[in-house]
Design an enzyme around this catalytic site. Structure first.
Site, PDB file in Angstrom:
ATOM      1  N   SER A  23     -22.183 -23.435 -14.532  1.00 21.89           N
ATOM      2  CA  SER A  23     -23.455 -23.965 -15.029  1.00 21.89           C
ATOM      3  C   SER A  23     -24.343 -22.893 -15.662  1.00 21.89           C
ATOM      4  O   SER A  23     -24.472 -21.786 -15.148  1.00 21.89           O
ATOM      5  CB  SER A  23     -24.221 -24.633 -13.891  1.00 21.89           C
ATOM      6  OG  SER A  23     -25.496 -25.006 -14.358  1.00 21.89           O
ATOM      7  N   THR A  71     -26.190 -32.844  -9.927  1.00 19.57           N
ATOM      8  CA  THR A  71     -25.227 -33.081 -11.001  1.00 19.57           C
ATOM      9  C   THR A  71     -23.939 -33.639 -10.413  1.00 19.57           C
ATOM     10  O   THR A  71     -23.865 -33.973  -9.219  1.00 19.57           O
ATOM     11  CB  THR A  71     -25.011 -31.800 -11.849  1.00 19.57           C
ATOM     12  OG1 THR A  71     -24.212 -32.142 -12.979  1.00 19.57           O
ATOM     13  CG2 THR A  71     -24.318 -30.684 -11.063  1.00 19.57           C
ATOM     14  N   LYS A 122     -24.798 -37.827  -8.501  1.00 19.66           N
ATOM     15  CA  LYS A 122     -26.017 -38.438  -9.048  1.00 19.66           C
ATOM     16  C   LYS A 122     -26.297 -39.816  -8.445  1.00 19.66           C
ATOM     17  O   LYS A 122     -27.446 -40.161  -8.210  1.00 19.66           O
ATOM     18  CB  LYS A 122     -25.911 -38.555 -10.566  1.00 19.66           C
ATOM     19  CG  LYS A 122     -26.119 -37.235 -11.284  1.00 19.66           C
ATOM     20  CD  LYS A 122     -26.058 -37.426 -12.782  1.00 19.66           C
ATOM     21  CE  LYS A 122     -26.323 -36.121 -13.498  1.00 19.66           C
ATOM     22  NZ  LYS A 122     -26.205 -36.252 -14.948  1.00 19.66           N
ATOM     23  N   ASN A 156     -31.106 -37.189 -11.213  1.00 13.01           N
ATOM     24  CA  ASN A 156     -30.669 -35.826 -11.549  1.00 13.01           C
ATOM     25  C   ASN A 156     -31.685 -34.815 -11.051  1.00 13.01           C
ATOM     26  O   ASN A 156     -31.541 -33.624 -11.294  1.00 13.01           O
ATOM     27  CB  ASN A 156     -30.413 -35.673 -13.056  1.00 13.01           C
ATOM     28  CG  ASN A 156     -31.685 -35.683 -13.862  1.00 13.01           C
ATOM     29  OD1 ASN A 156     -32.717 -36.170 -13.400  1.00 13.01           O
ATOM     30  ND2 ASN A 156     -31.629 -35.159 -15.067  1.00 13.01           N
ATOM     31  N   LEU A 182     -21.931 -34.202 -25.312  1.00  9.84           N
ATOM     32  CA  LEU A 182     -22.798 -33.678 -24.247  1.00  9.84           C
ATOM     33  C   LEU A 182     -22.167 -32.512 -23.502  1.00  9.84           C
ATOM     34  O   LEU A 182     -22.838 -31.771 -22.801  1.00  9.84           O
ATOM     35  CB  LEU A 182     -23.173 -34.780 -23.256  1.00  9.84           C
ATOM     36  CG  LEU A 182     -24.141 -35.836 -23.746  1.00  9.84           C
ATOM     37  CD1 LEU A 182     -24.919 -36.432 -22.585  1.00  9.84           C
ATOM     38  CD2 LEU A 182     -25.130 -35.282 -24.758  1.00  9.84           C
ATOM     39  N   TYR A 222     -20.998 -28.874 -23.155  1.00  9.44           N
ATOM     40  CA  TYR A 222     -21.547 -27.740 -23.886  1.00  9.44           C
ATOM     41  C   TYR A 222     -20.697 -26.483 -23.763  1.00  9.44           C
ATOM     42  O   TYR A 222     -19.829 -26.394 -22.908  1.00  9.44           O
ATOM     43  CB  TYR A 222     -23.011 -27.463 -23.484  1.00  9.44           C
ATOM     44  CG  TYR A 222     -23.257 -27.131 -22.033  1.00  9.44           C
ATOM     45  CD1 TYR A 222     -23.637 -28.112 -21.141  1.00  9.44           C
ATOM     46  CD2 TYR A 222     -23.132 -25.828 -21.559  1.00  9.44           C
ATOM     47  CE1 TYR A 222     -23.886 -27.826 -19.815  1.00  9.44           C
ATOM     48  CE2 TYR A 222     -23.393 -25.519 -20.231  1.00  9.44           C
ATOM     49  CZ  TYR A 222     -23.763 -26.528 -19.365  1.00  9.44           C
ATOM     50  OH  TYR A 222     -23.998 -26.223 -18.047  1.00  9.44           O
ATOM     51  N   GLY A 247     -23.681 -30.028 -26.203  1.00 13.32           N
ATOM     52  CA  GLY A 247     -24.733 -30.510 -25.308  1.00 13.32           C
ATOM     53  C   GLY A 247     -25.746 -29.470 -24.865  1.00 13.32           C
ATOM     54  O   GLY A 247     -26.536 -29.733 -23.962  1.00 13.32           O
TER      55      GLY A 247
HETATM   56  P1  NDP Z   1     -20.036 -40.549 -15.284  1.00 13.48           P
HETATM   57  O1  NDP Z   1     -18.909 -40.143 -14.403  1.00 13.48           O
HETATM   58  O2  NDP Z   1     -21.192 -41.289 -14.707  1.00 13.48           O
HETATM   59  O3  NDP Z   1     -19.429 -41.469 -16.466  1.00 13.48           O
HETATM   60  C1  NDP Z   1     -18.318 -41.065 -17.203  1.00 13.48           C
HETATM   61  C2  NDP Z   1     -18.015 -42.096 -18.308  1.00 13.48           C
HETATM   62  O4  NDP Z   1     -16.974 -41.545 -19.108  1.00 13.48           O
HETATM   63  C3  NDP Z   1     -17.527 -43.437 -17.785  1.00 13.48           C
HETATM   64  O5  NDP Z   1     -17.998 -44.451 -18.651  1.00 13.48           O
HETATM   65  C4  NDP Z   1     -15.992 -43.285 -17.907  1.00 13.48           C
HETATM   66  O6  NDP Z   1     -15.344 -44.531 -18.151  1.00 13.48           O
HETATM   67  C5  NDP Z   1     -15.869 -42.429 -19.141  1.00 13.48           C
HETATM   68  N1  NDP Z   1     -14.675 -41.577 -19.161  1.00 13.48           N
HETATM   69  C6  NDP Z   1     -14.348 -40.619 -18.271  1.00 13.48           C
HETATM   70  N2  NDP Z   1     -13.205 -39.991 -18.667  1.00 13.48           N
HETATM   71  C7  NDP Z   1     -12.828 -40.581 -19.832  1.00 13.48           C
HETATM   72  C8  NDP Z   1     -11.733 -40.390 -20.721  1.00 13.48           C
HETATM   73  N3  NDP Z   1     -10.817 -39.457 -20.479  1.00 13.48           N
HETATM   74  N4  NDP Z   1     -11.651 -41.162 -21.833  1.00 13.48           N
HETATM   75  C9  NDP Z   1     -12.600 -42.102 -22.083  1.00 13.48           C
HETATM   76  N5  NDP Z   1     -13.644 -42.345 -21.258  1.00 13.48           N
HETATM   77  C10 NDP Z   1     -13.762 -41.591 -20.156  1.00 13.48           C
HETATM   78  O7  NDP Z   1     -20.492 -39.215 -16.031  1.00 13.48           O
HETATM   79  P2  NDP Z   1     -21.937 -38.829 -16.586  1.00 13.48           P
HETATM   80  O8  NDP Z   1     -22.505 -39.980 -17.327  1.00 13.48           O
HETATM   81  O9  NDP Z   1     -22.738 -38.203 -15.506  1.00 13.48           O
HETATM   82  O10 NDP Z   1     -21.592 -37.622 -17.597  1.00 13.48           O
HETATM   83  C11 NDP Z   1     -20.877 -37.863 -18.804  1.00 13.48           C
HETATM   84  C12 NDP Z   1     -20.691 -36.551 -19.577  1.00 13.48           C
HETATM   85  O11 NDP Z   1     -21.952 -36.057 -20.000  1.00 13.48           O
HETATM   86  C13 NDP Z   1     -20.033 -35.442 -18.756  1.00 13.48           C
HETATM   87  O12 NDP Z   1     -19.128 -34.753 -19.586  1.00 13.48           O
HETATM   88  C14 NDP Z   1     -21.203 -34.536 -18.382  1.00 13.48           C
HETATM   89  O13 NDP Z   1     -20.783 -33.194 -18.214  1.00 13.48           O
HETATM   90  C15 NDP Z   1     -22.076 -34.679 -19.634  1.00 13.48           C
HETATM   91  N6  NDP Z   1     -23.495 -34.398 -19.363  1.00 13.48           N
HETATM   92  C16 NDP Z   1     -24.087 -33.353 -20.031  1.00 13.48           C
HETATM   93  C17 NDP Z   1     -25.417 -33.073 -19.854  1.00 13.48           C
HETATM   94  C18 NDP Z   1     -26.054 -31.951 -20.615  1.00 13.48           C
HETATM   95  O14 NDP Z   1     -27.152 -31.535 -20.270  1.00 13.48           O
HETATM   96  N7  NDP Z   1     -25.455 -31.435 -21.667  1.00 13.48           N
HETATM   97  C19 NDP Z   1     -26.259 -33.846 -18.920  1.00 13.48           C
HETATM   98  C20 NDP Z   1     -25.547 -34.940 -18.286  1.00 13.48           C
HETATM   99  C21 NDP Z   1     -24.209 -35.184 -18.500  1.00 13.48           C
HETATM  100  P3  NDP Z   1     -15.148 -45.643 -16.990  1.00 13.48           P
HETATM  101  O15 NDP Z   1     -16.463 -46.384 -16.894  1.00 13.48           O
HETATM  102  O16 NDP Z   1     -14.046 -46.476 -17.525  1.00 13.48           O
HETATM  103  O17 NDP Z   1     -14.797 -44.882 -15.744  1.00 13.48           O
END
Ligand code: NDP
Length: 370
Positions: free
Chosen positions: A143, A186, A190, A211, A331, A333, A353
């Site tokens: 991080s 994180t 969450k 968060n 997102l 980074y 990100g």
């Molecule tokens: P969640 O686990 O809540 O959700 C993940 C989503 O991604 C779900 O909809 C899941 O689908 C889908 N998914 C996971 N793997 C795959 C794949 N291989 N192919 C297609 N779809 C996939 O995660 P978050 O919402 O918390 O985070 C999402 C991303 O955003 C992460 O990479 C996280 O690191 C990044 N992030 C970055 C931030 C920043 O500050 N830059 C802040 C917050 C998040 P399904 O519903 O079918 O399981």
């Protein structure tokens, strides 16, 4: 105790050792360790030049925080947004603050300090209450948050410290949270962390995810600033935005983007998470049924590309969508994901990100010090 050990107590893994305590005394000067010598050097703000391209015609650097290109005009550095297409400076408000001065890697003005003086001053300030903040997640070792927040604390002239802590479940979070004034939460806690708070603010409540948890008297209050953080990175109005993914970040981002006047569309590989969006009048598609339409911005809010080389949508379909779009945002980074590499291949604008991370940190700071 060696001064370095003392500094280490406050800052886990900063790029350079910053002595925020001396900063209080010395009117915005940082203590920088360089071999055996300690320097105080002038600083001005949150951005700094990370590296300089020595082969370029003029000095070009990159911003340590937002990762964008920087150029030097005379002795000052500016983000590339400050220039027109011919690299004429058109907006000096995009000047970056850098304490590295005229050449990255060298403090602009330095003054040698003797170790005993530094220790004395530290002892004096040790007695003050230092606010403690942390990031709870698993894993967290990669991080950037400690580096960003500790720098923002310096900017704010606040006696505060931020560390990343690997935690092992909700019980561990509940046991450790009282050691901190506020914590960021994180992956993968969450949602589950909502169970230990007394109250949830609006975005945390509607998405059932937090968060940030902050103490308010004896109560723990849960916040979700991911949506505001993301929405603040969208520079243009009335954008047609396709979000790939339907997890907690997509949920809160979609709501805030819609409130801010954008048209939001969600595509996800599975149905379950899509149900949430219907209540908010947000259009949804299953990946396999995704039509080829024009979107201004396509965002990867999935984990695809984080620890693998996967794309979040079927490649052929994604390429057709990218050809019609203007920009891609991932997102994830500090990495050019396969998703971003496709935008590059088709000559489209793209960003990772990091800007979201910084923008969300700025939102969190407002809550930390409310
Ligand atoms: P969640 O686990 O809540 O959700 C993940 C989503 O991604 C779900 O909809 C899941 O689908 C889908 N998914 C996971 N793997 C795959 C794949 N291989 N192919 C297609 N779809 C996939 O995660 P978050 O919402 O918390 O985070 C999402 C991303 O955003 C992460 O990479 C996280 O690191 C990044 N992030 C970055 C931030 C920043 O500050 N830059 C802040 C917050 C998040 P399904 O519903 O079918 O399981």
């Amino acid at each position: 105790m060696e001064i370095n050990d003392k500094l280490e107590q406050y800052y886990s893994k900063d790029l350079i050792k910053i002595n925020i305590l001396l900063n209080k005394i010395d009117n915005l000067k940082y203590e920088v360790e360089h071999g055996d010598t300690h320097f105080l050097c002038d600083i001005s703000g949150v951005c700094e030049v990370e590296k300089v391209d020595d082969d370029a015609d003029c000095d070009i650097g990159s911003c340590f925080f937002c990762g964008t290109e920087l150029r030097r005009v005379n002795d000052d550095w500016y983000h590339n947004t400050a220039f027109d297409d011919n690299y004429h400076l058109i907006d000096s408000s995009y000047q970056t603050h850098n304490y590295m001065g005229s050449k990255a890697g060298q403090p602009r003005s330095v003054e040698e300090r003797n170790l005993e003086d530094v220790e004395d001053e530290l002892n004096k300030y040790n007695k003050l209450k230092i606010k403690q903040f942390a990031l709870f997640g698993n894993p967290v070792s990669h991080s950037e948050s400690p580096r960003i927040y500790n720098r923002l604390f310096v900017e704010k002239e606040s006696l505060s410290s931020y560390v990343a802590k690997e935690v092992n479940g909700i019980r561990d979070i509940a046991n450790q949270i009282n050691n901190f004034d506020a914590v960021n939460i994180t992956y993968p806690f969450k949602e589950v962390a909502t169970n230990i708070v007394d109250d949830l603010t609006y975005y945390a409540e509607v998405t059932s995810s937090v968060n940030l948890i902050k103490k308010d008297g004896r109560k723990l209050i849960g916040y979700n600033t991911d949506g505001i953080g993301f929405s603040n990175t969208i520079d243009k109005l009335n954008q047609r935005i396709l979000i790939i993914g339907a997890g907690s970040t997509a949920k809160v981002s979609a709501i805030v983007l819609k409130e801010n006047g954008h048209s939001v569309y969600i595509v996800n590989r599975s149905q379950k998470n899509l149900e949430f969006f219907k209540e908010y009048g947000i259009h949804t598609f299953l990946s396999k049924n995704m039509p080829i339409e024009k979107f201004d911005i396509i965002v990867n809010m999935t984990n695809a590309g984080l620890e693998d080389n996967e794309l979040p949508l079927e490649k052929e379909k994604l390429i057709e969508l990218i050809k019609l779009s203007s920009k891609g945002i991932d997102l994830i980074y500090n990495k050019k994901t396969p998703f971003l590499a496709l935008f590059e291949e088709y000559g489209k604008e793209y960003e990772d990100g990091k800007r979201m991370l910084l923008s969300q940190a700025i939102e969190n700071m407002k809550i930390f010090f409310k």
